[in-house]
Scaffold this active site. Structure first.
Site, PDB file in Angstrom:
ATOM      1  N   GLY A   1      33.798  39.524  28.419  1.00 60.95           N
ATOM      2  CA  GLY A   1      32.692  38.536  28.343  1.00 60.95           C
ATOM      3  C   GLY A   1      32.996  37.340  28.694  1.00 60.95           C
ATOM      4  O   GLY A   1      34.188  37.037  29.742  1.00 60.95           O
ATOM      5  N   CYS A   2      32.105  36.208  28.307  1.00 62.57           N
ATOM      6  CA  CYS A   2      32.311  35.029  29.026  1.00 62.57           C
ATOM      7  C   CYS A   2      33.296  33.986  28.251  1.00 62.57           C
ATOM      8  O   CYS A   2      34.284  33.615  28.918  1.00 62.57           O
ATOM      9  CB  CYS A   2      30.962  34.212  28.917  1.00 62.57           C
ATOM     10  SG  CYS A   2      30.156  34.486  27.141  1.00 62.57           S
ATOM     11  N   TYR A   3      33.393  33.923  27.013  1.00 56.13           N
ATOM     12  CA  TYR A   3      34.351  33.279  26.227  1.00 56.13           C
ATOM     13  C   TYR A   3      35.823  33.955  26.594  1.00 56.13           C
ATOM     14  O   TYR A   3      36.704  33.208  26.737  1.00 56.13           O
ATOM     15  CB  TYR A   3      34.218  33.322  24.941  1.00 56.13           C
ATOM     16  CG  TYR A   3      33.020  32.332  24.080  1.00 56.13           C
ATOM     17  CD1 TYR A   3      32.704  30.870  24.627  1.00 56.13           C
ATOM     18  CD2 TYR A   3      32.107  32.917  23.626  1.00 56.13           C
ATOM     19  CE1 TYR A   3      31.792  30.253  24.309  1.00 56.13           C
ATOM     20  CE2 TYR A   3      30.814  32.348  23.225  1.00 56.13           C
ATOM     21  CZ  TYR A   3      30.932  30.901  23.345  1.00 56.13           C
ATOM     22  OH  TYR A   3      29.825  30.285  22.913  1.00 56.13           O
TER      23      TYR A   3
ATOM     24  N   ALA B   1      37.115  32.765  29.897  1.00 54.04           N
ATOM     25  CA  ALA B   1      37.270  31.155  30.036  1.00 54.04           C
ATOM     26  C   ALA B   1      38.517  30.971  29.308  1.00 54.04           C
ATOM     27  O   ALA B   1      39.548  30.295  29.915  1.00 54.04           O
ATOM     28  CB  ALA B   1      36.080  30.626  29.719  1.00 54.04           C
TER      29      ALA B   1
END
Length: 345
Positions: free
Chosen positions: A148-150, A153
């Site tokens: 996913g996104c977190y 990153a």
């Protein structure tokens, strides 16, 4: 070679973004789409921006599996395991944008998601697919857990420092901000415009279910257990993840020396842009792209290293990364269909 791609959950934000990116992929064809809420409707009726670009009708999940070589599942957690079994039995590539196959530990999945592993043998076959860290595990695989996104990153911001023993594996803080699309298309109280606009707040403080996934990736990179404190915040913008990560240095390396370590690891990564000293990663510079911008900083007074990463949560944090993984699974050039230039303003 043309890959026939199907999207399950095409009317959600991640599913719709997959359709947008697949429309520009020179070696992929959107074969079929499905949606529980909009079965029988054209996608361009749900998203008018796709008029004459994708006028396909939303069919059933069975039709998507039957007509596709690769199935992207853009579904909430808990809904992908049976579909993964169907796709595996049919010899199809299955790329899950949800969380069902991301965690190696079933105990962690029970604790953080409240579910169980339905087909344990599939979990043993699944590969966690963050290409910049685990690329060789992904090539040719048929069951892919898309991060996913977190969870994209933060590991990308910290991996080189942990891998090279520059920071302590304990006491890391991930202070992150997300655009509201990360909450999905279904409206909730805190994503309602009057509640969100002109506001900025933390949520799920030190209790977000992405925590064990980030620790899992970083522990593999470090070769030892890594623990962090994760606090996400909701920004009143549509897109973007900004991850500001703090860690204690465990050596006397200068910022220039640390930058060279990052450069050595990421210099051949097409989607990572390591920013020069003095620049700060900003979500506006990665919008609609598959890039991850990383800037490095140091507070010499407290001996603290600070790594900041910025991604588009709908592209590198979801659909773009999924297509990057599709390219790897089918032996295509990894960047195919993804060399999108972010808008300058």
């Amino acid at each position: 070679m043309t890959v026939k791609a199907g999207v399950v959950g095409a009317t959600g934000y991640a599913g719709a973004e997959l359709v947008r990116l697949l429309a520009g992929h020179p070696q992929a064809e959107l074969a079929a789409i499905s949606s529980v809420s909009f079965t029988g409707q054209k996608l361009s009726e749900v998203y008018p921006a796709y008029y004459h670009i994708c006028d396909k009708e939303c069919g059933t999940q069975e039709e998507v599996v039957e007509q596709s070589d690769v199935i992207f599942a853009a579904l909430p957690h808990g809904l992908s395991q049976e579909m993964a079994k169907t796709c595996y039995d049919a010899g199809k590539v299955f790329i899950d944008l949800g969380a069902d196959f991301r965690l190696e530990s079933e105990d962690d999945y029970k604790t953080w998601y409240g579910g169980e592993y339905v087909h344990k043998e599939l979990h043993d076959m699944a590969v966690y697919a963050l290409p910049e860290l685990f690329r060789e595990n992904i090539r040719g695989k048929k069951l892919i857990a898309n991060p996913g996104c977190y969870t994209t990153a933060v590991p990308l911001a910290l991996a080189p420092a942990l891998k090279n023993g520059l920071i302590e594996p304990e006491g890391i803080i991930a202070d992150c901000k997300s655009g509201v699309t990360g909450a999905g298309r279904k409206p909730t109280q805190n994503t309602h415009y009057p509640e969100l606009n002109e506001g900025f707040s933390a949520y799920k403080v030190a209790s977000h279910r992405h925590t064990p996934e980030m620790e899992q990736s970083l522990s593999h990179v470090a070769g030892q257990p890594v623990h962090l404190t994760f606090v996400p915040h909701l920004l009143p913008v549509n897109r973007g993840i900004l991850a500001t990560c703090y860690a204690k240095l465990c050596c006397d390396a200068s910022l220039e020396e640390i930058w060279r370590v990052y450069e050595a690891q990421y210099q051949n990564e097409p989607f990572i842009r390591l920013l020069p000293e003095g620049r700060v990663a900003d979500i506006k510079n990665v919008r609609y792209s598959n890039y991850c911008d990383i800037s490095l900083h140091m507070d010499p007074r407290t001996h603290t290293f600070i790594a900041i990463s910025a991604i588009d949560n709908m592209v590198k944090g979801a659909a773009g990364q999924a297509i990057q993984n599709m390219n790897l699974a089918f032996g295509l050039e990894e960047t195919t269909g993804l060399l999108l230039t972010p808008p300058a303003f």
